[in-house]
Scaffold this active site. Structure first.
Site, PDB file in Angstrom:
ATOM      1  N   LYS A 193      83.560  46.454  68.220  1.00 20.65           N
ATOM      2  CA  LYS A 193      82.432  47.294  67.785  1.00 20.65           C
ATOM      3  C   LYS A 193      81.182  46.413  67.800  1.00 20.65           C
ATOM      4  O   LYS A 193      80.938  45.627  66.894  1.00 20.65           O
ATOM      5  CB  LYS A 193      82.711  47.844  66.388  1.00 20.65           C
ATOM      6  CG  LYS A 193      81.491  48.353  65.610  1.00 20.65           C
ATOM      7  CD  LYS A 193      80.764  49.499  66.279  1.00 20.65           C
ATOM      8  CE  LYS A 193      79.594  49.963  65.399  1.00 20.65           C
ATOM      9  NZ  LYS A 193      78.439  49.028  65.412  1.00 20.65           N
ATOM     10  N   GLY A 246      78.104  39.331  60.115  1.00 24.62           N
ATOM     11  CA  GLY A 246      76.938  40.132  59.785  1.00 24.62           C
ATOM     12  C   GLY A 246      76.386  39.775  58.417  1.00 24.62           C
ATOM     13  O   GLY A 246      76.529  38.645  57.956  1.00 24.62           O
ATOM     14  N   SER A 247      75.790  40.741  57.747  1.00 25.10           N
ATOM     15  CA  SER A 247      75.097  40.495  56.492  1.00 25.10           C
ATOM     16  C   SER A 247      76.058  40.436  55.314  1.00 25.10           C
ATOM     17  O   SER A 247      77.167  40.989  55.358  1.00 25.10           O
ATOM     18  CB  SER A 247      74.062  41.592  56.240  1.00 25.10           C
ATOM     19  OG  SER A 247      74.708  42.820  55.938  1.00 25.10           O
ATOM     20  N   GLU A 249      75.608  41.944  52.468  1.00 23.96           N
ATOM     21  CA  GLU A 249      75.724  43.296  51.936  1.00 23.96           C
ATOM     22  C   GLU A 249      76.812  44.087  52.645  1.00 23.96           C
ATOM     23  O   GLU A 249      77.666  44.724  52.015  1.00 23.96           O
ATOM     24  CB  GLU A 249      74.379  44.022  52.060  1.00 23.96           C
ATOM     25  CG  GLU A 249      74.391  45.444  51.530  1.00 23.96           C
ATOM     26  CD  GLU A 249      73.068  46.167  51.751  1.00 23.96           C
ATOM     27  OE1 GLU A 249      72.975  47.351  51.369  1.00 23.96           O
ATOM     28  OE2 GLU A 249      72.127  45.554  52.287  1.00 23.96           O
ATOM     29  N   GLY A 251      79.263  42.818  54.458  1.00 21.90           N
ATOM     30  CA  GLY A 251      80.535  42.147  54.239  1.00 21.90           C
ATOM     31  C   GLY A 251      81.200  42.579  52.949  1.00 21.90           C
ATOM     32  O   GLY A 251      82.422  42.793  52.897  1.00 21.90           O
ATOM     33  N   GLU A 268      82.056  36.289  58.343  1.00 23.30           N
ATOM     34  CA  GLU A 268      81.022  35.250  58.507  1.00 23.30           C
ATOM     35  C   GLU A 268      79.704  35.943  58.222  1.00 23.30           C
ATOM     36  O   GLU A 268      79.267  36.796  58.985  1.00 23.30           O
ATOM     37  CB  GLU A 268      81.084  34.650  59.912  1.00 23.30           C
ATOM     38  CG  GLU A 268      80.262  33.373  60.054  1.00 23.30           C
ATOM     39  CD  GLU A 268      78.837  33.667  60.483  1.00 23.30           C
ATOM     40  OE1 GLU A 268      77.943  33.668  59.585  1.00 23.30           O
ATOM     41  OE2 GLU A 268      78.606  33.908  61.665  1.00 23.30           O
ATOM     42  N   CYS A 302      72.544  32.532  62.380  1.00 23.44           N
ATOM     43  CA  CYS A 302      73.094  32.457  61.024  1.00 23.44           C
ATOM     44  C   CYS A 302      73.048  31.038  60.470  1.00 23.44           C
ATOM     45  O   CYS A 302      72.960  30.842  59.254  1.00 23.44           O
ATOM     46  CB  CYS A 302      74.522  32.985  61.001  1.00 23.44           C
ATOM     47  SG  CYS A 302      75.628  32.225  62.204  1.00 23.44           S
ATOM     48  N   GLU A 399      67.962  34.980  53.188  1.00 21.51           N
ATOM     49  CA  GLU A 399      68.055  34.827  54.644  1.00 21.51           C
ATOM     50  C   GLU A 399      66.998  35.704  55.314  1.00 21.51           C
ATOM     51  O   GLU A 399      67.062  36.936  55.238  1.00 21.51           O
ATOM     52  CB  GLU A 399      69.449  35.192  55.136  1.00 21.51           C
ATOM     53  CG  GLU A 399      69.647  34.889  56.602  1.00 21.51           C
ATOM     54  CD  GLU A 399      71.073  35.124  57.058  1.00 21.51           C
ATOM     55  OE1 GLU A 399      71.564  34.352  57.899  1.00 21.51           O
ATOM     56  OE2 GLU A 399      71.700  36.090  56.584  1.00 21.51           O
TER      57      GLU A 399
END
Length: 497
Positions: A193, A246-247, A249, A251, A268, A302, A399
């Protein structure tokens, strides 16, 4: 800026302009809703293609295809050596198509095409080559049990099953490879995805997988929004594991959604990586290294070196050097081979980064260079350095995902004090230490709480090195032998003799 868009090669143009469906069970199909998502070139803001917007019913089909391929058929019968040969063939095809893939990644993500070829495509191919060798070397071990009696005991490593591989928009090829290469090596099957912002290279990967001979259902690609396709994948009872980048939030939401069938999860989730410059650092090497660490891919990395801690004895010299280095960056369209700094990914991301800058200046940070938008077309921004920051400012603790460096000086030479500053963060993904004193470097590396610590360099990646973070930078590790563990289950077998 706002110069004519460089032309794509005929191969890349042909692919991008074609109709893009979903790749499920070895077939290209429309989404059941037939809804589409605009794909935007971030350097111009113009729509270059459309991708299918998958929903839960499409995800059901993809999971069923991946489950069938895992449970039976050619893939389930392959030996590790056979899987390895197929993965190696896939890697060689990526190398053969490097120019085309780099163009696709450059126009989709906004990154310079030269970087896309040698970093994104080159590193991705290396990852697949690395794991092609692992495919024939996955084994358990014999175990000497502690209980009295005559026993034969051993362990086996078996593939975890159907994996949802969810990749972000900044490095679609590389971060898909982080997941796809080891899961294929272990014998799992995948539903990829990609981000709805950058789906093109994942769709091209599916074509390549089909060309080199992966059996139907082993690799599936489902494009769509995270709230629809992504959530359906994460919640699906037929998915055994989620591998996500990803972020923070998102995650956390994935962890909550995965509780339905207690599927395995690796995450991650980004970082706020500190760069620590000791007073004896070799500034001729350190200054360009620091500039590259924050401005590479417009800071949309990242592990970008976003926090700078530099000794006050060299503070001004270092910041002036980084500001001077930023002037040498050529901002432009990623397809221009002379470009060294492209746009941010979207209008929303540009607004977000500019908002952080406003907050930083309002909190007392000093603008050393940059800070403005570039041009009226696309989502370009100047490389920016802020001085006089503190760890409680949003520019230092959150971030940003843009070309913004938050710098501060220090006087205390205690390694414990320096490490405490660097560790004052909810993140712990990466860090770098710059010094001629190798003893101090290794002592400090032990004190810094980060999954990767680089000495006299930043953003070093190798498929043999495990990658992941401490604290809210994630769960688990990708790359190296650690990734093999995350895509396998361990079975203990004990026979009474």
């Amino acid at each position: 800026m706002n110069a004519p868009v460089p032309a794509l090669s005929s191969a890349a143009q042909s692919f991008i302009s074609s109709k893009h469906g979903l790749y499920i069970g070895g077939e290209w199909v429309k989404s059941l809703s037939e809804e589409t998502i605009d794909i935007v070139d971030p350097a111009t803001g113009g729509v270059i293609a459309k991708s299918a917007a998958a929903g839960s019913a499409d995800v059901d089909k993809a999971v069923a295809a991946a489950r069938a391929a895992f449970d039976s058929g050619p893939w389930a019968e392959m030996t590790g050596m056979q899987r390895g040969r197929l993965i190696s063939k896939f890697a060689e095809k990526l190398e053969e198509l490097a120019d085309e893939l780099a163009e696709i990644e450059a126009i989709d993500c906004g990154k310079p095409v030269t970087y896309a070829k040698y970093v994104d495509v080159g590193l991705s191919a290396t990852i697949y080559h690395y794991y092609s060798g692992w495919a024939s070397k996955i084994s358990g071990e014999t175990v000497g049990v502690s209980m009295p009696g005559d026993f034969h005991a051993y362990t086996m490593r078996e593939p975890v099953g159907v994996v949802a591989a969810i990749a972000p928009w900044n490095f679609p090829l590389v971060l898909t490879a982080y997941k796809l290469a080891p899961l294929l090596a272990t014998g799992c099957t995948a539903i990829i995805k990609p981000s709805e912002l950058t789906p093109l290279s994942s769709l091209r990967l599916a074509q390549i997988a089909e060309e080199v001979g992966f059996p139907p259902g082993v690799i599936n690609v489902v494009t769509g929004y995270g709230a629809a396709a992504g959530q359906a994948l994460v919640e699906h009872p037929g998915v055994d594991k989620v591998a996500f980048t990803g972020s923070v939030e998102t995650g956390k939401k994935i962890v909550q959604s995965a509780t339905g069938n207690l599927k395995r999860v690796t995450l991650e989730l980004g970082g706020k990586s500190p760069m620590i410059v000791l007073p004896d650092a070799d500034l001729e090497k350190t200054i360009p290294g620091l500039a590259q660490a924050i401005f590479f891919h417009q800071g949309q990395v990242c592990t970008a070196g976003t926090r700078l801690y530099v000794h006050n004895s060299i503070h001004d010299q270092v910041l002036e050097g980084i500001a001077e280095a930023s002037k040498g960056l050529k901002i432009g369209h990623g397809l221009d081979p002379e470009t060294t700094m492209g746009p941010l990914i979207s209008s929303g991301q540009l607004q977000k980064v500019m908002g952080y800058l406003d907050e930083g200046k309002a909190s007392g940070a000093e603008l050393v260079c940059g800070g403005g938008r570039v041009g009226e077309c696309g989502f370009f921004m100047e490389p920016t350095v802020l001085a006089g920051t503190t760890n409680d400012m949003s520019v230092s603790c959150q971030e940003i995902f843009g070309p913004v460096l938050a710098a501060q000086g220090y006087d205390d030479d205690s390694l414990d004090a320096i490490a405490a500053k660097a560790n004052d963060s909810i993140f712990g993904l990466a860090a770098s230490i710059w010094t001629r004193d190798i003893s101090a470097a290794h002592k400090l590396a032990k004190k810094v709480k980060a999954g990767s610590v680089w000495i006299n360099q930043h953003n070093f990646y190798d498929p043999a090195l495990p990658f992941g973070g401490y604290k809210q930078s994630g769960w688990g590790r990708e790359e190296g032998s650690e990734a093999i563990k995350t895509f396998t289950e361990v079975k203990a077998v004990c026979a009474a003799l």
